[in-house]
Design a protein around this motif. Structure first.
Motif, mmCIF file in Angstrom:
data_model
loop_
_atom_site.group_PDB
_atom_site.id
_atom_site.type_symbol
_atom_site.label_atom_id
_atom_site.label_comp_id
_atom_site.label_asym_id
_atom_site.label_seq_id
_atom_site.Cartn_x
_atom_site.Cartn_y
_atom_site.Cartn_z
ATOM 1 N N GLY A 15 0.845 -1.179 0.000
ATOM 2 C CA GLY A 15 0.000 0.000 0.000
ATOM 3 C C GLY A 15 0.882 1.229 0.000
ATOM 4 N N ALA A 16 0.421 2.280 -0.661
ATOM 5 C CA ALA A 16 1.192 3.523 -0.745
ATOM 6 C C ALA A 16 0.584 4.592 0.136
ATOM 7 N N ALA A 17 1.397 5.098 1.043
ATOM 8 C CA ALA A 17 1.048 6.308 1.769
ATOM 9 C C ALA A 17 1.670 7.435 0.947
ATOM 10 N N LEU A 18 0.952 7.830 -0.123
ATOM 11 C CA LEU A 18 1.454 8.842 -1.046
ATOM 12 C C LEU A 18 1.254 10.212 -0.409
ATOM 13 N N LEU A 19 2.368 10.867 -0.123
ATOM 14 C CA LEU A 19 2.337 12.155 0.568
ATOM 15 C C LEU A 19 2.750 13.263 -0.396
ATOM 16 N N HIS A 20 2.000 14.363 -0.352
ATOM 17 C CA HIS A 20 2.299 15.505 -1.219
ATOM 18 C C HIS A 20 1.752 16.761 -0.547
ATOM 19 N N GLY A 21 2.616 17.721 -0.328
ATOM 20 C CA GLY A 21 2.174 18.969 0.284
ATOM 21 C C GLY A 21 1.563 18.794 1.657
ATOM 22 N N GLY A 22 2.076 17.831 2.443
ATOM 23 C CA GLY A 22 1.557 17.589 3.779
ATOM 24 C C GLY A 22 0.215 16.883 3.803
ATOM 25 N N ARG A 38 -15.657 2.300 -0.020
ATOM 26 C CA ARG A 38 -14.743 2.471 1.117
ATOM 27 C C ARG A 38 -13.410 2.975 0.583
ATOM 28 N N TRP A 39 -12.605 3.559 1.451
ATOM 29 C CA TRP A 39 -11.350 4.212 1.067
ATOM 30 C C TRP A 39 -10.158 3.361 1.477
ATOM 31 N N GLU A 40 -9.077 3.475 0.699
ATOM 32 C CA GLU A 40 -7.872 2.698 0.962
ATOM 33 C C GLU A 40 -6.623 3.473 0.560
ATOM 34 N N LEU A 41 -5.493 2.938 1.001
ATOM 35 C CA LEU A 41 -4.204 3.361 0.485
ATOM 36 C C LEU A 41 -4.012 2.575 -0.805
ATOM 37 N N PRO A 42 -3.779 3.249 -1.941
ATOM 38 C CA PRO A 42 -3.684 2.513 -3.199
ATOM 39 C C PRO A 42 -2.480 1.581 -3.225
ATOM 40 N N GLY A 43 -2.571 0.539 -4.031
ATOM 41 C CA GLY A 43 -1.488 -0.426 -4.154
ATOM 42 C C GLY A 43 -2.000 -1.727 -4.707
ATOM 43 N N GLY A 44 -1.260 -2.812 -4.423
ATOM 44 C CA GLY A 44 -1.672 -4.110 -4.929
ATOM 45 C C GLY A 44 -0.670 -5.189 -4.600
ATOM 46 N N LYS A 45 -0.894 -6.366 -5.173
ATOM 47 C CA LYS A 45 -0.079 -7.548 -4.877
ATOM 48 C C LYS A 45 1.309 -7.465 -5.488
ATOM 49 N N VAL A 46 2.269 -7.987 -4.739
ATOM 50 C CA VAL A 46 3.627 -8.142 -5.227
ATOM 51 C C VAL A 46 3.662 -9.414 -6.063
ATOM 52 N N GLU A 47 4.164 -9.306 -7.283
ATOM 53 C CA GLU A 47 4.244 -10.473 -8.162
ATOM 54 C C GLU A 47 5.487 -11.296 -7.829
ATOM 55 N N ALA A 48 5.469 -12.564 -8.219
ATOM 56 C CA ALA A 48 6.605 -13.463 -7.972
ATOM 57 C C ALA A 48 7.886 -12.860 -8.537
ATOM 58 N N GLU A 50 9.306 -10.101 -7.681
ATOM 59 C CA GLU A 50 9.280 -8.636 -7.670
ATOM 60 C C GLU A 50 9.562 -8.124 -6.262
ATOM 61 N N ARG A 51 10.362 -7.093 -6.152
ATOM 62 C CA ARG A 51 10.572 -6.450 -4.855
ATOM 63 C C ARG A 51 9.330 -5.635 -4.495
ATOM 64 N N PRO A 52 8.977 -5.565 -3.213
ATOM 65 C CA PRO A 52 7.799 -4.784 -2.836
ATOM 66 C C PRO A 52 7.846 -3.332 -3.324
ATOM 67 N N GLU A 53 9.013 -2.716 -3.259
ATOM 68 C CA GLU A 53 9.131 -1.325 -3.697
ATOM 69 C C GLU A 53 8.838 -1.188 -5.188
ATOM 70 N N ASP A 54 9.291 -2.178 -5.977
ATOM 71 C CA ASP A 54 9.021 -2.152 -7.418
ATOM 72 C C ASP A 54 7.533 -2.381 -7.694
ATOM 73 N N ALA A 55 6.916 -3.249 -6.906
ATOM 74 C CA ALA A 55 5.473 -3.489 -7.048
ATOM 75 C C ALA A 55 4.697 -2.207 -6.758
ATOM 76 N N LEU A 56 5.131 -1.466 -5.763
ATOM 77 C CA LEU A 56 4.468 -0.219 -5.402
ATOM 78 C C LEU A 56 4.497 0.759 -6.574
ATOM 79 N N VAL A 57 5.659 0.926 -7.175
ATOM 80 C CA VAL A 57 5.807 1.831 -8.321
ATOM 81 C C VAL A 57 4.909 1.364 -9.473
ATOM 82 N N ARG A 58 4.925 0.065 -9.757
ATOM 83 C CA ARG A 58 4.113 -0.491 -10.846
ATOM 84 C C ARG A 58 2.627 -0.289 -10.578
ATOM 85 N N GLU A 59 2.188 -0.626 -9.368
ATOM 86 C CA GLU A 59 0.774 -0.513 -9.036
ATOM 87 C C GLU A 59 0.284 0.935 -9.106
#
Length: 141
Positions: A15-22, A38-48, A50-59
């Protein structure tokens, strides 16, 4: 039938806690029906493989059409439906990235200031992660 070690390993959802301008970006689910509205932190599943950080960028690129970079891992890990587990990273927009727009699984986005954080109905599984984000100096500053 016994489970193998591979079957017992949790599948990471980032999940991304995308922060911008506070402010923190919240995304309202449009699907599936049991999560819609309902509301969420955007994101998704890490593929086989794949590093979690790379999955975050992709998602974030797939779901919101943005170019973002992970900044740091939010402390904690939260169980979702078996076999999934949620991990959250703070992230920021890269210079020149377009603003986020709902492309997949969402129908609305909101940038929430610290005082507005609880003005939306977060998904139950995101609430503990949002509480941890709320404690971060990068958000509350």
């Amino acid at each position: 039938m016994t489970r193998t070690t591979a079957e017992a390993e949790p599948i990471v959802v980032v999940g991304a806690a995308l922060l911008h301008g506070g402010r923190l970006l919240a995304a309202r689910r449009s699907a599936p029906p049991d999560l819609a509205g309902r509301w969420e932190l955007p994101g998704g599943k890490v593929e086989a493989g794949e590093r979690p950080e790379d999955a975050l960028v992709r998602e974030l690129r797939e779901e919101l059409g943005i170019d973002a970079e992970p900044v740091g891992r939010v402390p904690g890990e939260w169980p979702l439906r078996t076999p999934y587990v949620l991990q959250v990273w703070t992230a920021r927009l890269r210079p020149g990235s377009p603003g986020p727009r709902p492309l997949q699984d969402h129908d609305d986005l909101r940038w929430l200031a610290p005082a507005e954080l609880w003005h939306v109905a977060w998904l139950d599984q995101d609430v503990p992660a949002v509480r941890e984000v709320e404690k971060l100096a990068a958000f509350s500053a």
